[in-house]
Scaffold this active site. Sequence first.
Site, PDB file in Angstrom:
ATOM      1  N   CYS A  18      19.204 -35.516   6.738  1.00  0.00           N
ATOM      2  CA  CYS A  18      20.644 -34.496   6.915  1.00  0.00           C
ATOM      3  C   CYS A  18      21.721 -35.110   6.779  1.00  0.00           C
ATOM      4  O   CYS A  18      22.671 -34.763   6.965  1.00  0.00           O
ATOM      5  CB  CYS A  18      20.222 -34.158   8.655  1.00  0.00           C
ATOM      6  SG  CYS A  18      18.816 -33.159   8.546  1.00  0.00           S
TER       7      CYS A  18
ATOM      8  N   HIS B 222      28.942 -33.369  14.007  1.00  0.00           N
ATOM      9  CA  HIS B 222      27.438 -32.973  13.190  1.00  0.00           C
ATOM     10  C   HIS B 222      26.978 -31.805  13.999  1.00  0.00           C
ATOM     11  O   HIS B 222      26.423 -30.805  13.606  1.00  0.00           O
ATOM     12  CB  HIS B 222      26.758 -34.151  13.412  1.00  0.00           C
ATOM     13  CG  HIS B 222      25.257 -33.891  13.016  1.00  0.00           C
ATOM     14  ND1 HIS B 222      24.848 -33.670  11.659  1.00  0.00           N
ATOM     15  CD2 HIS B 222      24.181 -33.757  13.730  1.00  0.00           C
ATOM     16  CE1 HIS B 222      23.612 -33.430  11.678  1.00  0.00           C
ATOM     17  NE2 HIS B 222      22.980 -33.368  12.910  1.00  0.00           N
TER      18      HIS B 222
ATOM     19  N   GLU C 276      27.034 -37.994  19.741  1.00  0.00           N
ATOM     20  CA  GLU C 276      27.967 -37.998  18.875  1.00  0.00           C
ATOM     21  C   GLU C 276      29.414 -38.050  19.651  1.00  0.00           C
ATOM     22  O   GLU C 276      30.412 -38.563  19.472  1.00  0.00           O
ATOM     23  CB  GLU C 276      28.268 -37.029  17.866  1.00  0.00           C
ATOM     24  CG  GLU C 276      28.266 -35.559  18.028  1.00  0.00           C
ATOM     25  CD  GLU C 276      28.389 -34.819  16.876  1.00  0.00           C
ATOM     26  OE1 GLU C 276      28.866 -35.166  15.953  1.00  0.00           O
ATOM     27  OE2 GLU C 276      27.711 -33.751  16.842  1.00  0.00           O
TER      28      GLU C 276
ATOM     29  N   LYS D 170      27.982 -25.636  12.636  1.00  0.00           N
ATOM     30  CA  LYS D 170      26.559 -25.226  12.602  1.00  0.00           C
ATOM     31  C   LYS D 170      26.401 -24.067  13.542  1.00  0.00           C
ATOM     32  O   LYS D 170      25.508 -23.457  13.501  1.00  0.00           O
ATOM     33  CB  LYS D 170      25.708 -26.349  12.913  1.00  0.00           C
ATOM     34  CG  LYS D 170      25.749 -27.557  11.849  1.00  0.00           C
ATOM     35  CD  LYS D 170      24.895 -28.486  12.211  1.00  0.00           C
ATOM     36  CE  LYS D 170      24.687 -29.783  11.051  1.00  0.00           C
ATOM     37  NZ  LYS D 170      25.950 -30.381  11.210  1.00  0.00           N
TER      38      LYS D 170
ATOM     39  N   HIS E 156      21.651 -25.175  10.365  1.00  0.00           N
ATOM     40  CA  HIS E 156      21.900 -26.355  10.044  1.00  0.00           C
ATOM     41  C   HIS E 156      21.036 -26.426   8.764  1.00  0.00           C
ATOM     42  O   HIS E 156      19.835 -26.320   8.960  1.00  0.00           O
ATOM     43  CB  HIS E 156      21.400 -27.413  11.040  1.00  0.00           C
ATOM     44  CG  HIS E 156      21.139 -28.577  10.963  1.00  0.00           C
ATOM     45  ND1 HIS E 156      21.579 -29.211   9.621  1.00  0.00           N
ATOM     46  CD2 HIS E 156      20.463 -29.790  11.735  1.00  0.00           C
ATOM     47  CE1 HIS E 156      21.198 -30.516   9.870  1.00  0.00           C
ATOM     48  NE2 HIS E 156      20.813 -30.993  10.881  1.00  0.00           N
TER      49      HIS E 156
ATOM     50  N   PHE F 196      17.579 -37.433  10.780  1.00  0.00           N
ATOM     51  CA  PHE F 196      16.291 -38.220  10.755  1.00  0.00           C
ATOM     52  C   PHE F 196      16.347 -39.361   9.989  1.00  0.00           C
ATOM     53  O   PHE F 196      16.903 -39.536   8.709  1.00  0.00           O
ATOM     54  CB  PHE F 196      15.143 -37.479  10.407  1.00  0.00           C
ATOM     55  CG  PHE F 196      14.809 -36.168  11.125  1.00  0.00           C
ATOM     56  CD1 PHE F 196      15.401 -35.991  12.368  1.00  0.00           C
ATOM     57  CD2 PHE F 196      13.572 -35.456  11.010  1.00  0.00           C
ATOM     58  CE1 PHE F 196      15.176 -35.009  13.244  1.00  0.00           C
ATOM     59  CE2 PHE F 196      13.439 -34.343  12.008  1.00  0.00           C
ATOM     60  CZ  PHE F 196      13.994 -34.209  13.132  1.00  0.00           C
TER      61      PHE F 196
END
Lengths: 403, 86, 415
Positions: C167, C307, C318, C339, C344, C403
């Site tokens: 990602c 993010h 975050e 997002k 996403h 990930f």
Amino acid sequence: MADTVITGLGVFAPTGIGAEEHWTAVLDGKSGIGHITRFDASGYPVVLAGEVPGFDAREHVPGRLIPQTDTWTHLALAAAEAALADSGADPKSLPEYEMAVVTSSSSGGTAFGQGEMERLYQKGPSWVGAYQSIAWFYAATTGQISIQHGMRGPCGVICAEQAGGLDVVAQARRLLRTQSRLVVTGGTDSAMCPYGLVAQMANGLMSTSDDPARAYVPFDADARGYVPGEGGAILIAERAEGAEGRGYGAILGHASGFDQSERTGRPPVLAATIRRALDDAGLNPSGVDVVFADAAGTPELDRIEAEALAAVFGPRGVPVTAPKTLTGRLYGGGAPLDVATALLALRDGVIPHTAGTERLARGMEIDLVLGQPRQQPLSTALVVARGYGGFTAALVLGRGDRA
Amino acid sequence: MSTFSLDDLREIMRQSAGVEAGVDLDADITDIEFIELGYDSLALLELAIQVKRKYGVSIPDDDVVDMTTPRIAVEYINRQLVGAEV
Amino acid sequence: MTRKAVITGVGVVAPGGVGREAFWDTLTAGRTATREITLFDASEFRSRIAAEADFDAVAAGLSAREIRRMDRAAQFAVVSAREALRDSGITGVDPGRIAVSIGSAVGCTMGLEEEYAVLSDGGRQWLVDHTYGVPHLYGYMVPSTLAVEVANEVSAEGPVGLISTGCTSGLDAVSHGAQLIQEGAADLVLAGATDAPISPITSACFDAIKATSPSNHDAAHASRPFDKRRDGFVLGEGSAVMVLEEEESARRRGAHIYAEVAGFASRSNAFHMTGLKPDGREMAEAITVALRRAKLDKSDVDYINAHGSGTKQNDRHETAAFKRSLGNRAYEVPVSSIKSMVGHSLGAIGSIEVAACALALDRQVVPPTANLHHADPECDLDYVPLVAREHAMDAVLSVGSGFGGFQTAMLLTRV
């Protein structure tokens, strides 16, 4: 500039487990290519492959990681462990943010993915396992190596089929020059499952021969495609300063380009890419002692490579070899294995021969080392790699000071 | 099949998450938390999926979170198996 | 002599509308593009919602052959690349000086899965039937095809690569592209990312780890980053490709410059493939290093494009990273997650967020976080709920987390 060196080799290849076992097999011309054993391939046009012999993940990979990763990652985790041990570096003593991981991958966790897709299509979505999300994707190997060794610097993954294995070494050098002190690089691949094989076959470049000795014979008049394989090599790259006495060799130069010749009729970029890599290394063509060829194994691609080598070095101007005839093409793992082999050749002053190839095709103006290894002092080696679609890369290595 | 034993769970644990070095699954693990045995949330989700594959028992999301030890897991799965037979 | 990498062209395929302006319109209107999945029958899935792009390949200008050959992700990338090139107006670059850096998390998964279903006869044959293989099956197997297609589009003969760091692929691919400009390895780089993951296998793998939102009853409001009632991310798809050039040559040809890619850095948590520690330590480190490389102070940051995936662990991770790296400045600047609107899209989203940041800088408007109605006490920054905001910005920060434990930060500045 010899500011970055390779200090550790971790080899898991059809030619053997461990750099020395691999190197002995290469010098003996002992092939790792055979009939596919991982599944029944007898009904397919391609029946040969290079499988890593006797690889049992339980002997090399922490138990907890085995179910959550594909064979491709098992091979890389095992190779990373071996490479780190070989390097003499101690990750625990290095700053966590100054260790990075950059690997090449060409097809990710193919066999794992086929298994999970089978469950999905046969049983339904709730049968798909929790590890599919972390085993199949191309970053699985880099992520797992980073976690396994506590490396918190930049993590990278480059996919450029067979050429990606040189581009990651260049990326490692870039990181070493700017921010990292140790980079785990190289790569592996394994697509040894029915869907993986069938998908590879679609590229039309593979050999359908069932003779392990003659199926993959690059530059030969009988060249008929390549044999696929699994495995590769993980390499430890470090700054030369601090690695005195541990370096197998230095990363002297690199360049990559993209070939548009098949599509546009423009000239191939390989010769120009090699020249740029030599410029980067500060070498003239005469300064290169041996070339480890890409050796695609199809007449047209072989011709392009031979012409590029003849253009840069002159006809038969430099010894050329392709030990990958013993392993098959390993995709993301192929070029790192060539780098490992080239470093061992530099160390021992011997050029391994290209087993299998017997009679050069007409027009191949290259000095291909055939029949047996050639002893000669070596200071530098050029490794060439090309990837499906047009990827083209060249890496120049210099002999190291490893005690 | 109407009973699910600790050994059945051990088997699934080995398959679903392997065994962490230094962990002996054959010891008395009944009341040791999964996390201490090296089984994180992802491993437990995989365990739940394997239970479904092998025994046809679906474990809802929230219940997976509540299964903190092998004893709780075995008891939970047994309750579901008995329920499934009725 | 330092060469600066600037963005002079932006091309986007995103949920909510194809093309850069449709994308910007979606963002500034605070409109959500999440809906019930139409790309496949998701009735048996835990999460049955996604942000789908209303992408008509023919209308987007692809030929019949291109459509046949290319996976959906490749189609997105090529269409984005064409728009970016048109937008930049650049021509006449030596092919050897053109590079391509494309990111993707899952490559051509959609094509690979569709062909698997055929070759395996719906999963019945482990020994799949090769006689059903399509000629471009190998192109689906290797994600590098996505970079190949873009390279062919611009006849690139310089460095070409596919970056696949899950990602963070999109941010990492743009970073790599900028680096090629800075180093002098290329004069023009097509940099961006693409993913088309709305397929059964990808949906099922996120179902399995309960990462995606099960708010199937309210698809339009399912992506709720920073909202107390968030329950997972919503899968998206799309692509953004940027034209990157060296600043001086862009100025000489009178190009419109959206922004400079001023600094970037990536770090990893070496902790867990999917788990995040709540302290945000490694992301904070990436932000700090990116600021240093951009020669900026934390007080220079005017906007943070988060993010903001909409999982509880991410949002807290975050938020902690912003505070840790920026101190009080974290409380002073707007922070938002697009997002909430476009979902996403895994590796692609990082580049789509770079496109959003370039447009935000260019137009001095901050896109909002949609669906943010119930503040999470542990997420106490200014997340720009619901409504876009005019805001003076000279430097913006975009971050990604993925990930593998990967964390990337990038700074774009107005030039």
